[in-house]
Design a protein around this motif. Structure first.
Motif, PDB file in Angstrom:
ATOM      1  N   SER A  45       3.903  74.571  17.599  1.00 40.23           N
ATOM      2  CA  SER A  45       4.345  73.710  18.695  1.00 40.23           C
ATOM      3  C   SER A  45       3.731  74.088  20.032  1.00 40.23           C
ATOM      4  O   SER A  45       3.844  73.352  21.004  1.00 40.23           O
ATOM      5  CB  SER A  45       5.860  73.797  18.812  1.00 40.23           C
ATOM      6  N   LEU A  46       3.080  75.254  20.074  1.00 37.30           N
ATOM      7  CA  LEU A  46       2.576  75.789  21.338  1.00 37.30           C
ATOM      8  C   LEU A  46       1.732  74.771  22.109  1.00 37.30           C
ATOM      9  O   LEU A  46       0.725  74.288  21.617  1.00 37.30           O
ATOM     10  CB  LEU A  46       1.736  77.029  21.045  1.00 37.30           C
ATOM     11  N   GLY A  47       2.176  74.453  23.313  1.00 37.11           N
ATOM     12  CA  GLY A  47       1.390  73.581  24.184  1.00 37.11           C
ATOM     13  C   GLY A  47       1.403  72.109  23.808  1.00 37.11           C
ATOM     14  O   GLY A  47       0.646  71.335  24.364  1.00 37.11           O
ATOM     15  N   LEU A  48       2.233  71.722  22.845  1.00 32.17           N
ATOM     16  CA  LEU A  48       2.274  70.308  22.456  1.00 32.17           C
ATOM     17  C   LEU A  48       3.467  69.610  23.096  1.00 32.17           C
ATOM     18  O   LEU A  48       4.540  70.186  23.222  1.00 32.17           O
ATOM     19  CB  LEU A  48       2.375  70.163  20.938  1.00 32.17           C
ATOM     20  N   GLN A  49       3.270  68.344  23.439  1.00 33.08           N
ATOM     21  CA  GLN A  49       4.400  67.581  23.982  1.00 33.08           C
ATOM     22  C   GLN A  49       5.397  67.301  22.855  1.00 33.08           C
ATOM     23  O   GLN A  49       5.021  67.281  21.677  1.00 33.08           O
ATOM     24  CB  GLN A  49       3.904  66.281  24.596  1.00 33.08           C
ATOM     25  N   PRO A  50       6.699  67.100  23.211  1.00 35.25           N
ATOM     26  CA  PRO A  50       7.750  66.979  22.198  1.00 35.25           C
ATOM     27  C   PRO A  50       7.455  65.963  21.081  1.00 35.25           C
ATOM     28  O   PRO A  50       7.713  66.241  19.909  1.00 35.25           O
ATOM     29  CB  PRO A  50       8.973  66.557  23.008  1.00 35.25           C
ATOM     30  N   SER A  51       6.884  64.804  21.415  1.00 34.75           N
ATOM     31  CA  SER A  51       6.656  63.801  20.368  1.00 34.75           C
ATOM     32  C   SER A  51       5.626  64.303  19.350  1.00 34.75           C
ATOM     33  O   SER A  51       5.729  64.034  18.162  1.00 34.75           O
ATOM     34  CB  SER A  51       6.181  62.488  20.988  1.00 34.75           C
ATOM     35  N   LEU A  52       4.657  65.066  19.821  1.00 32.32           N
ATOM     36  CA  LEU A  52       3.652  65.618  18.907  1.00 32.32           C
ATOM     37  C   LEU A  52       4.220  66.751  18.071  1.00 32.32           C
ATOM     38  O   LEU A  52       3.858  66.927  16.918  1.00 32.32           O
ATOM     39  CB  LEU A  52       2.454  66.134  19.702  1.00 32.32           C
ATOM     40  N   VAL A  53       5.144  67.524  18.670  1.00 31.75           N
ATOM     41  CA  VAL A  53       5.789  68.606  17.924  1.00 31.75           C
ATOM     42  C   VAL A  53       6.469  68.008  16.692  1.00 31.75           C
ATOM     43  O   VAL A  53       6.305  68.491  15.571  1.00 31.75           O
ATOM     44  CB  VAL A  53       6.822  69.343  18.797  1.00 31.75           C
ATOM     45  N   ASP A  54       7.199  66.913  16.885  1.00 31.49           N
ATOM     46  CA  ASP A  54       7.886  66.273  15.764  1.00 31.49           C
ATOM     47  C   ASP A  54       6.889  65.819  14.701  1.00 31.49           C
ATOM     48  O   ASP A  54       7.109  65.996  13.511  1.00 31.49           O
ATOM     49  CB  ASP A  54       8.693  65.060  16.247  1.00 31.49           C
ATOM     50  N   LYS A  55       5.782  65.272  15.160  1.00 31.60           N
ATOM     51  CA  LYS A  55       4.775  64.771  14.221  1.00 31.60           C
ATOM     52  C   LYS A  55       4.179  65.919  13.402  1.00 31.60           C
ATOM     53  O   LYS A  55       4.028  65.831  12.189  1.00 31.60           O
ATOM     54  CB  LYS A  55       3.683  64.043  15.022  1.00 31.60           C
ATOM     55  N   VAL A  96       6.391  80.182  11.719  1.00 38.60           N
ATOM     56  CA  VAL A  96       6.917  80.983  12.820  1.00 38.60           C
ATOM     57  C   VAL A  96       7.074  80.062  14.021  1.00 38.60           C
ATOM     58  O   VAL A  96       6.186  79.271  14.306  1.00 38.60           O
ATOM     59  CB  VAL A  96       5.940  82.127  13.156  1.00 38.60           C
ATOM     60  N   GLU A  97       8.212  80.127  14.670  1.00 41.59           N
ATOM     61  CA  GLU A  97       8.434  79.219  15.800  1.00 41.59           C
ATOM     62  C   GLU A  97       9.361  79.807  16.846  1.00 41.59           C
ATOM     63  O   GLU A  97      10.303  80.514  16.526  1.00 41.59           O
ATOM     64  CB  GLU A  97       9.075  77.904  15.313  1.00 41.59           C
ATOM     65  N   GLN A  98       9.086  79.443  18.099  1.00 47.01           N
ATOM     66  CA  GLN A  98      10.072  79.685  19.156  1.00 47.01           C
ATOM     67  C   GLN A  98      11.048  78.529  19.247  1.00 47.01           C
ATOM     68  O   GLN A  98      12.144  78.684  19.773  1.00 47.01           O
ATOM     69  CB  GLN A  98       9.359  79.817  20.495  1.00 47.01           C
ATOM     70  N   LEU A  99      10.637  77.351  18.746  1.00 47.35           N
ATOM     71  CA  LEU A  99      11.531  76.193  18.737  1.00 47.35           C
ATOM     72  C   LEU A  99      12.490  76.335  17.558  1.00 47.35           C
ATOM     73  O   LEU A  99      12.225  75.864  16.452  1.00 47.35           O
ATOM     74  CB  LEU A  99      10.734  74.898  18.618  1.00 47.35           C
ATOM     75  N   VAL A 100      13.589  77.031  17.808  1.00 52.92           N
ATOM     76  CA  VAL A 100      14.494  77.444  16.733  1.00 52.92           C
ATOM     77  C   VAL A 100      15.111  76.232  16.048  1.00 52.92           C
ATOM     78  O   VAL A 100      15.054  76.087  14.826  1.00 52.92           O
ATOM     79  CB  VAL A 100      15.571  78.388  17.307  1.00 52.92           C
ATOM     80  N   GLN A 101      15.696  75.338  16.831  1.00 57.23           N
ATOM     81  CA  GLN A 101      16.390  74.195  16.245  1.00 57.23           C
ATOM     82  C   GLN A 101      15.433  73.295  15.451  1.00 57.23           C
ATOM     83  O   GLN A 101      15.677  72.975  14.289  1.00 57.23           O
ATOM     84  CB  GLN A 101      17.069  73.380  17.353  1.00 57.23           C
ATOM     85  N   GLU A 102      14.324  72.916  16.078  1.00 55.94           N
ATOM     86  CA  GLU A 102      13.375  71.990  15.449  1.00 55.94           C
ATOM     87  C   GLU A 102      12.844  72.552  14.138  1.00 55.94           C
ATOM     88  O   GLU A 102      12.698  71.826  13.156  1.00 55.94           O
ATOM     89  CB  GLU A 102      12.191  71.704  16.389  1.00 55.94           C
ATOM     90  N   SER A 103      12.526  73.846  14.129  1.00 52.86           N
ATOM     91  CA  SER A 103      11.928  74.382  12.908  1.00 52.86           C
ATOM     92  C   SER A 103      12.987  74.579  11.822  1.00 52.86           C
ATOM     93  O   SER A 103      12.721  74.344  10.652  1.00 52.86           O
ATOM     94  CB  SER A 103      11.151  75.664  13.195  1.00 52.86           C
ATOM     95  N   LEU A 104      14.209  74.975  12.212  1.00 55.08           N
ATOM     96  CA  LEU A 104      15.255  75.113  11.191  1.00 55.08           C
ATOM     97  C   LEU A 104      15.604  73.754  10.584  1.00 55.08           C
ATOM     98  O   LEU A 104      15.992  73.661   9.425  1.00 55.08           O
ATOM     99  CB  LEU A 104      16.512  75.771  11.771  1.00 55.08           C
ATOM    100  N   GLU A 105      15.443  72.692  11.372  1.00 58.71           N
ATOM    101  CA  GLU A 105      15.771  71.360  10.847  1.00 58.71           C
ATOM    102  C   GLU A 105      14.860  70.934   9.700  1.00 58.71           C
ATOM    103  O   GLU A 105      15.268  70.162   8.841  1.00 58.71           O
ATOM    104  CB  GLU A 105      15.747  70.318  11.978  1.00 58.71           C
ATOM    105  N   ILE A 106      13.634  71.453   9.666  1.00 56.91           N
ATOM    106  CA  ILE A 106      12.762  71.087   8.541  1.00 56.91           C
ATOM    107  C   ILE A 106      12.711  72.176   7.458  1.00 56.91           C
ATOM    108  O   ILE A 106      12.170  71.957   6.388  1.00 56.91           O
ATOM    109  CB  ILE A 106      11.315  70.768   8.984  1.00 56.91           C
ATOM    110  N   ALA A 107      13.277  73.354   7.751  1.00 54.06           N
ATOM    111  CA  ALA A 107      13.159  74.481   6.814  1.00 54.06           C
ATOM    112  C   ALA A 107      14.312  74.497   5.813  1.00 54.06           C
ATOM    113  O   ALA A 107      15.372  73.920   6.044  1.00 54.06           O
ATOM    114  CB  ALA A 107      13.136  75.793   7.594  1.00 54.06           C
ATOM    115  N   ASP A 108      14.083  75.163   4.679  1.00 53.17           N
ATOM    116  CA  ASP A 108      15.156  75.392   3.714  1.00 53.17           C
ATOM    117  C   ASP A 108      15.986  76.604   4.130  1.00 53.17           C
ATOM    118  O   ASP A 108      17.205  76.592   4.044  1.00 53.17           O
ATOM    119  CB  ASP A 108      14.563  75.673   2.324  1.00 53.17           C
ATOM    120  N   ARG A 109      15.291  77.652   4.557  1.00 56.58           N
ATOM    121  CA  ARG A 109      15.967  78.882   4.957  1.00 56.58           C
ATOM    122  C   ARG A 109      15.306  79.419   6.203  1.00 56.58           C
ATOM    123  O   ARG A 109      14.187  79.019   6.535  1.00 56.58           O
ATOM    124  CB  ARG A 109      15.841  79.942   3.857  1.00 56.58           C
ATOM    125  N   GLY A 110      16.006  80.338   6.861  1.00 53.66           N
ATOM    126  CA  GLY A 110      15.430  80.916   8.062  1.00 53.66           C
ATOM    127  C   GLY A 110      15.779  82.383   8.220  1.00 53.66           C
ATOM    128  O   GLY A 110      16.749  82.888   7.634  1.00 53.66           O
TER     129      GLY A 110
END
Ligand SMILES: Nc1ncnc2c1ncn2[C@@H]1O[C@H](COP(=O)(O)OP(=O)(O)OP(=O)(O)O)[C@@H](O)[C@H]1O
Ligand SMILES: [Mg+2]
Length: 239
Positions: free
Chosen positions: A167-177, A195-209
């Protein structure tokens, strides 16, 4: 096969110039999963990935990929074993075209038909890269460069791909994409450690964290458990 352990990191310690950074970190990834390792700046996420990728070696502990001990295996051999690593900040060959960057990712094979088949697969996943195949990498937008970096990581036909801070340096809409593409990659049969600093966004697509803090895992669980945890929400989601 789905459900089997593909990666085991067992109690690793590592650091830089004798300064310890990772203090007894363990994690596992099962075939077919998306696993997210989340945490703040300097927690040791990239160091852990670099160590798994063989770019640096732990001072103690053990790393197993499929059934092989890869703790002391050099990085280029780990790639040929089927473990690919897309580092932070999408380091592309900036003066080379998209196609040349992608072909660099297939350096583990010389079979032209196989390389073309892999190109077709990544172009299916990222149609924009097919349109931009002859464009010089540095002239593409940040989002396009990120897709090119992921696609290059897939060109070695990995069983497991590690993606550092997409997600580094990407605008939110691109992060989702980009995160949606991670799900497509997993659905195509490649296991993902993210690996992500965007905790919520990455956990939403992950099985485990796994939540990492100052070089150690402080929380682990299914994504839904972590997303519901008051401690995790307070520390990483500002809630
Ligand atoms: N090449 C290096 N030489 C010395 N220390 C380093 C080096 N790279 C990282 N470190 C240190 O190791 C610790 C962990 O860094 P690391 O890059 O693994 O964190 P991170 O979780 O990936 O952080 P970020 O979210 O900012 O990318 C930090 O204290 C950092 O300063
Ligand atoms: Mg990092």
């Amino acid at each position: 096969m789905k459900g089997e352990t593909i990666l085991t990191v067992d109690d690793i310690h590592c650091g830089y110039d004798g300064v310890p950074v990772i203090h007894g970190l363990s994690l596992t990834v099962m075939e077919g999963e998306i696993v997210a390792m989340v945490g703040g700046n300097g927690a040791g996420k990239s160091t852990t990935m670099r160590t798994i990728a063989g770019l640096m070696h732990p001072t103690a502990g053990r790393i197993t990929f499929k059934n092989d001990d890869i703790t002391r295996i050099p990085a280029h051999r780990i790639v040929s074993m089927g473990l690919s690593y897309v580092p932070e900040a999408r380091r592309l060959f900036s003066k080379l075209s998209v196609r040349q960057n992608l072909e660099m990712g297939a350096y583990t094979t010389r079979d032209r038909a196989e390389i073309n088949a892999r190109l077709d697969r990544v172009f299916d996943l990222f149609p924009i890269l097919k349109d931009r195949a002859n464009q010089i990498a540095e002239t593409m937008s940040g989002g396009e460069q990120q897709m090119c970096a992921i696609a290059r990581g897939l060109m070695s036909a990995p069983r497991l791909i590690m993606l550092d801070e997409l997600s580094l340096g990407l605008q939110p809409s691109l992060v989702d994409k980009v995160l949606e593409t991670v799900v497509e990659i997993r659905n195509s049969g490649v296991t993902v450690l993210l690996v992500e600093q965007l905790v919520q966004e990455s956990l939403e697509i992950a099985d485990r964290g796994y939540v990492i803090q100052t070089g150690a895992i402080v929380h682990a669980g299914s994504s839904s458990e972590l997303l519901a945890s008051p401690e995790v929400r307070k520390a990483y989601m500002g809630m």
